[in-house]
Design a protein around this motif. Structure first.
Motif, PDB file in Angstrom:
ATOM      1  N   PHE A 237       0.709  -8.735  11.974  1.00 33.42           N
ATOM      2  CA  PHE A 237      -0.078  -7.514  12.141  1.00 33.42           C
ATOM      3  C   PHE A 237      -0.310  -7.204  13.618  1.00 33.42           C
ATOM      4  N   GLN A 238      -0.512  -8.219  14.428  1.00 36.56           N
ATOM      5  CA  GLN A 238      -0.693  -7.995  15.861  1.00 36.56           C
ATOM      6  C   GLN A 238       0.549  -7.343  16.466  1.00 36.56           C
ATOM      7  N   VAL A 239       1.712  -7.869  16.100  1.00 34.04           N
ATOM      8  CA  VAL A 239       2.963  -7.325  16.626  1.00 34.04           C
ATOM      9  C   VAL A 239       3.189  -5.922  16.074  1.00 34.04           C
ATOM     10  N   ARG A 240       2.949  -5.735  14.770  1.00 40.40           N
ATOM     11  CA  ARG A 240       3.135  -4.422  14.149  1.00 40.40           C
ATOM     12  C   ARG A 240       2.263  -3.370  14.828  1.00 40.40           C
ATOM     13  N   THR A 241       1.009  -3.724  15.097  1.00 42.75           N
ATOM     14  CA  THR A 241       0.093  -2.796  15.758  1.00 42.75           C
ATOM     15  C   THR A 241       0.583  -2.457  17.159  1.00 42.75           C
ATOM     16  N   ALA A 242       1.042  -3.472  17.888  1.00 37.42           N
ATOM     17  CA  ALA A 242       1.528  -3.246  19.253  1.00 37.42           C
ATOM     18  C   ALA A 242       2.748  -2.330  19.253  1.00 37.42           C
ATOM     19  N   LEU A 243       3.664  -2.524  18.314  1.00 34.33           N
ATOM     20  CA  LEU A 243       4.894  -1.740  18.286  1.00 34.33           C
ATOM     21  C   LEU A 243       4.650  -0.282  17.906  1.00 34.33           C
ATOM     22  N   LYS A 244       3.490   0.017  17.335  1.00 36.25           N
ATOM     23  CA  LYS A 244       3.159   1.404  16.997  1.00 36.25           C
ATOM     24  C   LYS A 244       2.791   2.218  18.239  1.00 36.25           C
ATOM     25  N   ASN A 245       2.486   1.540  19.314  1.00 41.50           N
ATOM     26  CA  ASN A 245       2.079   2.210  20.545  1.00 41.50           C
ATOM     27  C   ASN A 245       3.315   2.739  21.272  1.00 41.50           C
ATOM     28  N   PRO A 246       3.477   4.063  21.368  1.00 46.80           N
ATOM     29  CA  PRO A 246       4.677   4.621  22.032  1.00 46.80           C
ATOM     30  C   PRO A 246       4.740   4.300  23.521  1.00 46.80           C
ATOM     31  N   GLN A 247       3.611   3.895  24.098  1.00 46.87           N
ATOM     32  CA  GLN A 247       3.573   3.558  25.516  1.00 46.87           C
ATOM     33  C   GLN A 247       3.820   2.068  25.767  1.00 46.87           C
ATOM     34  N   LEU A 248       4.092   1.322  24.705  1.00 47.06           N
ATOM     35  CA  LEU A 248       4.283  -0.124  24.843  1.00 47.06           C
ATOM     36  C   LEU A 248       5.484  -0.421  25.742  1.00 47.06           C
ATOM     37  N   THR A 249       5.284  -1.329  26.670  1.00 48.27           N
ATOM     38  CA  THR A 249       6.374  -1.735  27.559  1.00 48.27           C
ATOM     39  C   THR A 249       6.819  -3.152  27.205  1.00 48.27           C
ATOM     40  N   VAL A 250       7.965  -3.523  27.732  1.00 47.86           N
ATOM     41  CA  VAL A 250       8.459  -4.889  27.529  1.00 47.86           C
ATOM     42  C   VAL A 250       7.473  -5.901  28.101  1.00 47.86           C
ATOM     43  N   ASP A 251       6.866  -5.564  29.233  1.00 49.68           N
ATOM     44  CA  ASP A 251       5.875  -6.465  29.837  1.00 49.68           C
ATOM     45  C   ASP A 251       4.662  -6.643  28.928  1.00 49.68           C
ATOM     46  N   ASP A 252       4.181  -5.532  28.328  1.00 48.56           N
ATOM     47  CA  ASP A 252       3.024  -5.614  27.433  1.00 48.56           C
ATOM     48  C   ASP A 252       3.339  -6.497  26.226  1.00 48.56           C
ATOM     49  N   LEU A 253       4.480  -6.250  25.621  1.00 45.23           N
ATOM     50  CA  LEU A 253       4.866  -7.036  24.446  1.00 45.23           C
ATOM     51  C   LEU A 253       5.115  -8.484  24.836  1.00 45.23           C
ATOM     52  N   GLY A 254       5.665  -8.666  26.026  1.00 44.96           N
ATOM     53  CA  GLY A 254       5.908 -10.030  26.510  1.00 44.96           C
ATOM     54  C   GLY A 254       4.633 -10.833  26.634  1.00 44.96           C
ATOM     55  N   ARG A 255       3.556 -10.187  27.086  1.00 45.77           N
ATOM     56  CA  ARG A 255       2.273 -10.896  27.205  1.00 45.77           C
ATOM     57  C   ARG A 255       1.730 -11.285  25.834  1.00 45.77           C
ATOM     58  N   LEU A 256       1.907 -10.415  24.840  1.00 40.65           N
ATOM     59  CA  LEU A 256       1.454 -10.726  23.484  1.00 40.65           C
ATOM     60  C   LEU A 256       2.251 -11.893  22.907  1.00 40.65           C
ATOM     61  N   VAL A 257       3.547 -11.837  23.075  1.00 43.99           N
ATOM     62  CA  VAL A 257       4.411 -12.899  22.539  1.00 43.99           C
ATOM     63  C   VAL A 257       4.154 -14.218  23.248  1.00 43.99           C
ATOM     64  N   ALA A 258       3.987 -14.183  24.561  1.00 41.92           N
ATOM     65  CA  ALA A 258       3.789 -15.411  25.344  1.00 41.92           C
ATOM     66  C   ALA A 258       2.503 -16.129  24.958  1.00 41.92           C
ATOM     67  N   ALA A 259       1.547 -15.399  24.386  1.00 39.75           N
ATOM     68  CA  ALA A 259       0.279 -16.017  23.994  1.00 39.75           C
ATOM     69  C   ALA A 259       0.433 -16.886  22.756  1.00 39.75           C
ATOM     70  N   GLU A 260       1.570 -16.790  22.068  1.00 43.82           N
ATOM     71  CA  GLU A 260       1.819 -17.585  20.865  1.00 43.82           C
ATOM     72  C   GLU A 260       3.033 -18.468  21.152  1.00 43.82           C
ATOM     73  N   PRO A 261       2.814 -19.737  21.501  1.00 45.96           N
ATOM     74  CA  PRO A 261       3.915 -20.602  21.944  1.00 45.96           C
ATOM     75  C   PRO A 261       5.091 -20.674  20.976  1.00 45.96           C
ATOM     76  N   LEU A 262       4.805 -20.807  19.691  1.00 45.32           N
ATOM     77  CA  LEU A 262       5.892 -20.924  18.723  1.00 45.32           C
ATOM     78  C   LEU A 262       6.716 -19.644  18.675  1.00 45.32           C
ATOM     79  N   MET A 263       6.024 -18.527  18.731  1.00 46.43           N
ATOM     80  CA  MET A 263       6.722 -17.247  18.683  1.00 46.43           C
ATOM     81  C   MET A 263       7.557 -17.021  19.940  1.00 46.43           C
TER      82      MET A 263
END
Length: 282
Positions: free
Chosen positions: A32-58
């Motif tokens: 759900f966190q990723v789904r919500t982030a991807l709905k944002n048309p202004q989302l950048t690779v850096d923004d998504l990278g910070r979300l992903v980096a916060a979850e080591p396994l992911m």
């Protein structure tokens, strides 16, 4: 399965999925966190990278996927999350989030009673996801990332039912009744679950019809791709136990391809299947 027990479980699930607020199992939180982030048309690779980096396994799995033989045909290694996302694409992160969520669910202590079944389910899921991508790439113009994701979630109803079954001791103690519930209801429950999550109709249809008997003469839709991939995987990597329920017919996949063509397809796809399994399920 006793009608009373079946009714109790399905009533509980129906009440949840039909409510205004669906209380999904915790294993879907990261999705759900990723789904919500991807709905944002202004989302950048850096923004998504910070979300992903916060979850080591992911983050580990995103990097593995970017370096898999199926994706990284040039061979240049990727070692950071941002570069990995830039290579696989933002939508591929959604696929990884589901893979992480499902794997964490199946490895949780509460699922220990279903260890053998869980292992077969995970193996089957990885094969269907990888084969869906291979089939889409070789025989269609369907986006390969969409095919991979559809293959990954095609049996989400089984994952969801297992997460609920642990709350019913009678079901845990009866593998036959559990298998019957899973076989009879997983496509309907998966359909309702993805619809409640607001997933695209095409994807919801894939889950609803991935085991529905029908003639398939060519791979023209995403539903066709996952249907055939599922049958191919069931030949050697099905999740059902023959001791407790009827196995699905896998012959239609062989009928769809000439023997030589089928052998070539499976041989040529071995590298993709292996690398994608390692990236998503390793």
């Amino acid at each position: 399965m006793s009608n009373q027990l079946s009714f109790r479980i399905l009533e509980d699930i129906a009440r949840d999925l039909s409510g205004e607020v669906v209380s999904f199992p915790t294993f879907l939180d990261i999705t759900f966190q990723v789904r919500t982030a991807l709905k944002n048309p202004q989302l950048t690779v850096d923004d998504l990278g910070r979300l992903v980096a916060a979850e080591p396994l992911m983050s580990t799995k995103v990097i593995r996927l970017a370096n898999s033989a199926a994706i990284n045909r040039g061979g240049r290694p990727i070692v950071d999350v941002r570069s990995a996302i830039a290579r696989v694409g933002m939508e591929a992160v959604r696929t990884v989030s589901f893979a992480v969520a499902m794997e964490q669910l199946l490895n949780s202590k509460k699922m220990a009673a279903f260890q053998s079944l869980s292992g077969r389910l995970w193996e089957h899921t990885m094969h269907v996801a990888a084969l869906s991508r291979v089939l889409a790439r070789r025989f269609t113009r369907i986006n390969v990332d969409e095919a991979l994701f559809a293959g990954l979630v095609h049996d989400i109803g089984v994952f969801y039912l297992l997460s609920r079954a642990v709350s019913f001791p009678e079901l845990v103690a009866s593998p036959r009744e559990l298998h019957q519930l899973l076989a009879d209801w997983h496509d309907h429950i998966g359909h309702a679950l993805l619809a409640a999550m607001g997933m695209p109709e095409e994807l919801v249809l894939v889950v609803q019809e991935h085991e529905q008997e029908r003639p398939v003469s060519n791979l023209s839709t995403l539903t066709d791709v996952v249907f055939v991939a599922n049958r191919l995987a069931n030949a050697e990597h099905g999740w059902r136990d023959a001791a407790f329920c009827e196995l699905p017919d896998a012959s239609i996949a062989s009928a769809f391809f000439e023997p030589a063509a089928l052998a070539t397809l499976l041989a040529e796809s071995t590298e993709d299947v292996t690398s994608l399994k390692a990236a998503l399920g390793g």
